[in-house]
Structures are given as structure tokens and as C-alpha cells.
Design a protein around this motif. Structure first.
Motif, mmCIF file in Angstrom:
data_model
loop_
_atom_site.group_PDB
_atom_site.id
_atom_site.type_symbol
_atom_site.label_atom_id
_atom_site.label_comp_id
_atom_site.label_asym_id
_atom_site.label_seq_id
_atom_site.Cartn_x
_atom_site.Cartn_y
_atom_site.Cartn_z
ATOM 1 N N UNK A 77 -28.123 177.358 21.744
ATOM 2 C CA UNK A 77 -29.451 177.297 22.577
ATOM 3 C C UNK A 77 -29.362 176.233 23.624
ATOM 4 N N UNK A 78 -28.643 175.176 23.409
ATOM 5 C CA UNK A 78 -28.561 174.152 24.355
ATOM 6 C C UNK A 78 -27.320 174.822 25.460
ATOM 7 N N UNK A 79 -26.805 175.691 25.335
ATOM 8 C CA UNK A 79 -25.764 176.254 26.508
ATOM 9 C C UNK A 79 -24.431 175.619 26.034
ATOM 10 N N UNK A 80 -24.249 175.175 24.835
ATOM 11 C CA UNK A 80 -22.806 174.483 24.545
ATOM 12 C C UNK A 80 -21.808 175.531 24.099
ATOM 13 N N UNK A 81 -22.362 176.683 24.053
ATOM 14 C CA UNK A 81 -21.341 177.599 23.449
ATOM 15 C C UNK A 81 -22.140 179.274 23.615
ATOM 16 N N UNK A 82 -21.378 180.095 23.526
ATOM 17 C CA UNK A 82 -21.676 181.567 23.420
ATOM 18 C C UNK A 82 -21.025 182.376 22.451
ATOM 19 N N UNK A 84 -32.164 182.470 21.372
ATOM 20 C CA UNK A 84 -30.922 182.304 20.943
ATOM 21 C C UNK A 84 -30.726 183.397 19.869
ATOM 22 N N UNK A 85 -29.899 184.356 20.528
ATOM 23 C CA UNK A 85 -29.745 185.613 19.589
ATOM 24 C C UNK A 85 -28.921 185.136 18.296
ATOM 25 N N UNK A 86 -29.008 185.671 17.211
ATOM 26 C CA UNK A 86 -28.245 185.679 16.156
ATOM 27 C C UNK A 86 -28.089 187.003 15.542
ATOM 28 N N UNK A 87 -27.130 187.318 14.572
ATOM 29 C CA UNK A 87 -26.627 188.268 14.169
ATOM 30 C C UNK A 87 -26.832 188.504 12.535
ATOM 31 N N UNK A 145 -35.890 174.358 20.961
ATOM 32 C CA UNK A 145 -34.996 173.298 21.206
ATOM 33 C C UNK A 145 -35.210 172.004 20.328
ATOM 34 N N UNK A 146 -34.395 171.724 19.509
ATOM 35 C CA UNK A 146 -34.609 170.509 18.495
ATOM 36 C C UNK A 146 -34.349 169.172 19.020
#
Length: 200
Positions: free
Chosen positions: A125-130, A164-167, A199-200
Motif C-alpha cells: 500500500x505504501x509503494x514499497x513493493x508490487x 491494495x489488491x490481494x488474491x 494507510x496504517x
């Protein structure tokens, strides 16, 4: 297109009360080995952790276990022909697991499994990984968590723009194909398996 060479599996150091959880862990281990995907995991030999790791090894797959020094005895570090890394603390352990993994799967587990899974969702969510994050929803194990996220959204604590997508995969045999499908940039295989994470 993302190449998936390794998957980090978060799961319980206990086996749970339902045999389906143990069966799913063993099945996932076999599927990882058959797909030539390295298992990254917490390094223990007990519970679902031990089942998935031993099954990967039994089927000729590769395993990297990462365990902090203080948990070597509590989680009974796996003594097997695999790569084992002992870290100074939990923070180093989690960072190494993240660095070495191309995707993440959460099997059933306890508060540690939940914490590690939420952290990966937060970092995304914070853009640290995809990297793909998938909930192995064996017998609906993760439904209360998914309902909590929906509750947060309804009550305004999950905001638009922070999705943030999760599967989700309900069966062990669907986990690896789903991740490979997503990594290839194809349309998601599952319906309704994404909710916004605040955003936590």
C-alpha cells in the motif's frame, strides 16, 4: 511480467485442529517443488511450517529457512538438506524473507502469520513493493479477516486511493497457478478478492 522463482509462505508453527490445514500445507509443498519454485519460510520444523518445508524437500524442491536465534529451539529449527539462515532478530528475519521472495502466500496460522501478512499488504500500500500477496483461504480460514477489512472500509477507515489488491485461493492446488497467472499480467483468476487497505 514478473518471474516467480521463489514464494514466501507464512503459516502456523502449530498444525491447527482441522486436518484440511495440514493437507493444504503438504499439497502446497508438493506443488512448489513440481513447479521448480523455491520455498522461503520461517525455518521451523513444527506445525504447518514443518509440513510445507519437508514436503518441498521430499519432492526434490529447494527451501530457504530463515529463523531468528531466539526461536531456534521454540520452533525447532529444521535440520535438513536446505539453506538455513539464522538472524539476530525478527526484523532481520522478515526483511530477508521479503528480499528473497517474489510473492507471498498466507496459509492458516496464528497472530504471527497475520502480522507478517498484514505487513506485506501495508508495504504494498505504501509503494514499497508490487509482489503478489495471496490468502490461502482453506475452508474459509481467512473470511473473518476479509470481513474485518470490509468493516473498516464501510466505517471510513479505509480510504479511496489507498487500495491494495490481494488474491485469494480456496484450494491448495490453485495457489501456484494463481500467482503465476497474476505475475504474467493476466486478468485475476478470482472474483471479489481485493479490498482497499488503509494507510496504517
Amino acid at each position: 511480467m514478473r518471474q516467480i522463482k521463489s514464494i514466501c509462505v507464512y503459516c502456523g508453527s502449530g498444525a491447527g485442529t482441522d486436518p484440511a490445514y495440514r493437507e493444504a500445507a503438504a499439497d502446497l509443498g508438493r506443488y512448489l517443488a513440481e513447479a521448480g519454485i523455491r520455498l522461503i519460510y520461517g525455518g521451523g520444523s513444527v506445525g504447518l511450517m514443518g509440513i510445507v518445508a519437508r514436503t518441498v524437500l521430499e519432492h526434490g524442491g529447494d527451501v530457504t529457512g530463515i529463523i531468528p536465534q531466539f526461536l531456534k529451539e521454540r520452533e525447532v529449527m529444521l535440520e535438513a538438506e536446505c539453506e538455513l539462515i539464522v538472524t539476530e532478530d525478527m526484523h532481520q528475519r522478515k526483511k530477508l524473507m521479503f528480499d528473497k521472495a517474489d510473492a507471498f502466500v498466507a496459509l492458516p496460522g496464528g497472530i504471527g502469520t497475520l502480522e507478517e501478512t498484514v505487513e506485506m499488504l501495508t508495504w504494498a500500500q505504501l509503494g514499497r513493493h508490487d509482489k503478489p500477496v495471496l490468502l490461502a483461504n482453506i475452508k474459509g480460514f481467512w473470511e473473518p479477516f476479509r470481513q474485518l477489512l470490509e468493516h473498516m472500509s464501510r466505517d471510513g477507515f479505509i480510504r479511496n486511493g489507498f487500495e491494495v489488491p490481494y488474491h485469494v485461493a480456496d484450494r491448495a492446488e490453485d495457489i501456484v497457478p494463481h500467482i503465476l497467472h497474476v505475475a504474467a499480467g493476466k486478468t485475476d483468476m478470482c472474483k471479489d478478492d481485493a479490498v482497499p487497505i488503509s494507510q496504517l
